[in-house]
Design a protein around this motif. Sequence first.
Motif, PDB file in Angstrom:
ATOM      1  N   TRP A 130     -10.304  12.539   2.139  1.00 16.35           N
ATOM      2  CA  TRP A 130     -11.427  11.728   2.643  1.00 16.35           C
ATOM      3  C   TRP A 130     -12.257  11.027   1.388  1.00 16.35           C
ATOM      4  O   TRP A 130     -12.590   9.809   1.751  1.00 16.35           O
ATOM      5  CB  TRP A 130     -12.561  12.767   3.288  1.00 16.35           C
ATOM      6  N   PHE A 131     -12.195  11.504   0.270  1.00 14.68           N
ATOM      7  CA  PHE A 131     -13.156  10.935  -0.645  1.00 14.68           C
ATOM      8  C   PHE A 131     -12.101  10.211  -1.751  1.00 14.68           C
ATOM      9  O   PHE A 131     -12.090  10.127  -2.965  1.00 14.68           O
ATOM     10  CB  PHE A 131     -13.933  12.281  -1.637  1.00 14.68           C
ATOM     11  N   TRP A 132     -11.068   9.244  -0.915  1.00  8.23           N
ATOM     12  CA  TRP A 132     -10.265   8.682  -1.857  1.00  8.23           C
ATOM     13  C   TRP A 132     -10.943   7.638  -2.938  1.00  8.23           C
ATOM     14  O   TRP A 132     -10.115   7.385  -3.840  1.00  8.23           O
ATOM     15  CB  TRP A 132      -9.562   7.772  -0.881  1.00  8.23           C
ATOM     16  N   TYR A 133     -11.887   7.086  -2.737  1.00  7.21           N
ATOM     17  CA  TYR A 133     -12.906   6.322  -3.681  1.00  7.21           C
ATOM     18  C   TYR A 133     -13.081   7.153  -4.849  1.00  7.21           C
ATOM     19  O   TYR A 133     -13.480   6.275  -5.882  1.00  7.21           O
ATOM     20  CB  TYR A 133     -14.029   5.695  -2.983  1.00  7.21           C
ATOM     21  N   PHE A 134     -13.087   8.293  -4.780  1.00 13.61           N
ATOM     22  CA  PHE A 134     -13.274   9.311  -5.938  1.00 13.61           C
ATOM     23  C   PHE A 134     -11.911   9.730  -6.535  1.00 13.61           C
ATOM     24  O   PHE A 134     -11.619   9.776  -7.579  1.00 13.61           O
ATOM     25  CB  PHE A 134     -14.135  10.316  -5.606  1.00 13.61           C
ATOM     26  N   THR A 135     -11.054  10.134  -5.555  1.00 16.90           N
ATOM     27  CA  THR A 135      -9.741  10.798  -6.031  1.00 16.90           C
ATOM     28  C   THR A 135      -8.779   9.756  -6.790  1.00 16.90           C
ATOM     29  O   THR A 135      -8.216  10.337  -7.729  1.00 16.90           O
ATOM     30  CB  THR A 135      -8.977  11.424  -4.528  1.00 16.90           C
ATOM     31  N   LYS A 136      -8.802   8.630  -6.317  1.00 12.61           N
ATOM     32  CA  LYS A 136      -7.992   7.601  -6.847  1.00 12.61           C
ATOM     33  C   LYS A 136      -8.165   7.345  -8.368  1.00 12.61           C
ATOM     34  O   LYS A 136      -7.537   7.560  -9.308  1.00 12.61           O
ATOM     35  CB  LYS A 136      -7.789   6.533  -6.113  1.00 12.61           C
ATOM     36  N   PRO A 137      -9.539   7.044  -8.390  1.00 14.50           N
ATOM     37  CA  PRO A 137      -9.820   6.844 -10.152  1.00 14.50           C
ATOM     38  C   PRO A 137      -9.868   8.118 -11.046  1.00 14.50           C
ATOM     39  O   PRO A 137      -9.458   7.992 -11.918  1.00 14.50           O
ATOM     40  CB  PRO A 137     -11.378   6.263 -10.216  1.00 14.50           C
ATOM     41  N   ASP A 151      -0.549   4.795  -1.009  1.00 20.50           N
ATOM     42  CA  ASP A 151      -1.366   5.479   0.132  1.00 20.50           C
ATOM     43  C   ASP A 151      -0.430   6.637   0.737  1.00 20.50           C
ATOM     44  O   ASP A 151      -0.762   7.104   1.780  1.00 20.50           O
ATOM     45  CB  ASP A 151      -1.970   4.570   1.133  1.00 20.50           C
ATOM     46  N   ARG A 154       0.733  -1.179  -0.049  1.00 19.57           N
ATOM     47  CA  ARG A 154       0.066   0.105   0.000  1.00 19.57           C
ATOM     48  C   ARG A 154       1.022   1.282  -0.066  1.00 19.57           C
ATOM     49  O   ARG A 154       0.588   2.222   0.436  1.00 19.57           O
ATOM     50  CB  ARG A 154      -0.711  -0.032   1.073  1.00 19.57           C
ATOM     51  N   TRP A 170      -4.563  11.037  -0.496  1.00 18.76           N
ATOM     52  CA  TRP A 170      -5.804  11.094  -1.448  1.00 18.76           C
ATOM     53  C   TRP A 170      -7.071  11.812  -0.777  1.00 18.76           C
ATOM     54  O   TRP A 170      -7.927  11.904  -1.295  1.00 18.76           O
ATOM     55  CB  TRP A 170      -5.957   9.522  -1.689  1.00 18.76           C
ATOM     56  N   SER A 173     -12.688  15.907  -4.584  1.00 19.11           N
ATOM     57  CA  SER A 173     -11.429  15.048  -4.945  1.00 19.11           C
ATOM     58  C   SER A 173     -10.698  15.410  -5.890  1.00 19.11           C
ATOM     59  O   SER A 173      -9.535  15.342  -6.109  1.00 19.11           O
ATOM     60  CB  SER A 173     -12.349  13.662  -5.712  1.00 19.11           C
TER      61      SER A 173
END
Length: 604
Positions: A356-363, A350, A347, A354, A459
Motif C-alpha cells: 500500500w505504501f509503495w511511495y515509501f517502500t520503493k525509495p 511493479d 512497469r 511493494w 514499508s
Amino acid sequence: MDDQNKNLILAVVLSGIVMLGWTILFPAPETVTDPNATVTEVANTDAGQTTAVAPPAATGTAEAPSVAETASASAEAPRIAIETPRVIGSLSLVGGRIDDLSLKDYKTEIDGDEIVTLLEPVGDATPYYATYGWAPGGALTVEDVPGANTLWSVESGSELTPDSPVSLIWDNGKGLVFHREISIDDNYLFTITQSVENAGDAAARLFAYGVVARHGTPERTVRSPVLHEGLVRLSDKELDEEKYKNIVDFDYDPREGGKVSVVSVEANGWTGFTDKYWMTSLVPQPGQSFTSVAKYVEAGNIYQVETRMPTVDVAPGASVTTTSFLFAGAKEWETIKHYQDDNGFYRFVDSIDWGWFWYFTKPIFRILHALHGLIGNMGWSILILTLIIKGIMFPLAYKSYVSMARMKELQPDMEKLKEQAGEDKEKLQRGMMELYKKNKVNPASGCLPILLQIPVFFSLYKVIFVTIELYHAPWIGWIRDLSAPDPTSILNLFGLLPFAAPEAGSALAFLSLGVLPILLGISMWLQQKLNPAPTDASQAMIMAWMPWVFMFMLGNFASGLVLYWICNNTITFTQQYLIMWSHGHRPDVFGNVLRSLRLKKKGA
C-alpha cells in the motif's frame, strides 16, 4: 463500578485490540499445508482440456488454446537440456513446453544442498509449466496446429544455453510448417519466436498464444494479508493482483471451459503467477496488442494465464512470425529493472509486491539496495538506513522530544494536582490543561512522529518480508538469515542446553525468545522510561507492560525487521536523552532502575 476499574477494563480492551490488529497486519510466519494439492490428483489429471472459443472481439473465430497432456506423455517425452549460469533444467519436445527449471543461486534451506525448483512437468507432485503454440480458426481444426501432445523435431541445437538457442519444427502434412526458436539469456528470460509457413492452396486462420499453467492450489509458506501470491498482470496502465482464492471466484464462461477474466491490452502488458520470491510471467513484445486471460479450470484444479495474439490470416505462400518472452526466476529488483529499462517491459518492477505504501517502500528499498552495494552486508545496511531515516525525521522529532522533556519536568506539578483533585476527575483535567497552557506544552505533539513512523515501519516491513535480497542474507554471528526469525532461544539458554529450540508454529514458539527480541524489549522499556507516565494508574500499568508484550509479539518476526526496530529505539533513546539533558532535565534512567531493584530486594 468505580472509575479506576472502568479505566482498567478500557485499557485492557484497547491493548487487546492493538495486539489483535498487530497480529492481523503483521502475522508471524506460519507453515500452511494445502489439502487440495495432492500428488495423486495432479499426477493423473489432464492439464486444461479447453475447447472453448476465445472472445470474438479479441481473436476472431479462432479456438482457445489447449494445454492438455497426460502424465505418461510427459514422462516419455524426449528432452533438451537447459543450462545457464543461473538456471538448470530441460524442455520437453512433446508440446515444446518449458516445464523443468531450477534456480542455481537459491537453496531451499540455508544449510542444505537442494536448490529451488520453479517449474515441474505433469506427473510430478506440483506441475507448473509454460507452453506456446497456435490455436486454430476458420477451416482449421486442432489436428492442423501443434498442440500439447505434438512431438516436435529438433531443427538445430542440442542444448539450450545463452550462447546456443534451440530451433524446433513441426509439419502438419497439409501445407503448414511451424517453427519455434527458443533462446535464453544469462538470467531468467526466455525469448520464444514462433512462425508458420503456408505452403498450401488456401489461407489459414489462426493465432499465436502463450500459456502458464499451474496444477493445484500452491502451498503457502506463510499466511499473511500483506503478502500477495497469485495472479499479477499489467494491462496497459492497470495493475491487477488476484489471490488464488479470487481466481476461483471468477465468472464461469462455458465457451472457455472454466472461470475466466479476460482483458484486452492495447500496447503494453504482461501476466503471470507470483510467489513470495519467485515469478513466472508471459511478456509479449512491447507495443503489441493482445488478450490477457486468467482462468481457473475446476476439473483438475488448474490455474492458467494466457496471452493471445490477434488472429491472423496467412495467405498461400506467405508466413507469419511472432516473438514473445517468458520470465521464470527470482524476483530480483536489479534483474527485473534491467528488463524494464533495457527490454522495454512496461512497469515490470511493479511485479514486486511493494504494498500500500509503495511511495515509501520503493525509495526505502532503493536506498537499502545502494547501501548493500557499498557495504556488502544487509544487516549493516539496515542499521545505516535506520540512521538515515532518523536523520530525515529529526527536525520534526526534535519538537516532540522537547515537548516530552518539558512534560517530564512538569511531572511533580502534575502529581500535586492529582493529590489536590482527589477523586474529582474534571478538576484534575482542568488543572492539567491550565498547567500545559501556562508552560506552553502540547501533550499531543509527541504523537506526530509516531504516526509518521507507522507507514515507514510498514514499508520497511514489506521490504524485509517480501524482497528476495534479504533471502538467506547473513549479518553477524548467529544471524545467518535476515529474512528469518532469530534462531536462538531463551528456552535452551541460547544453545547452552543440549536440545533444539521449538520449531516455528509450535505451541512453545511464542515463548521462544531469541537474543534480538529480548534486546528489542529492553530498548523499548528504556525509551519508555524517558516519557512522562500517564496520570491514570491503570493506563500507567498497561504502558509498563507494553514493551514486554511487543517483545513477544515481534519475537518470531524477521531478524532484519527486529534489528531495525532495536536500532530505531536506541537512536530515539539517545536523541531524547540528550535533548532532555540540554533543556535542564537530568534523566537518571539507569540510576532509577538500580534503585528500583534495590528497593525490591529490601522488600523481599
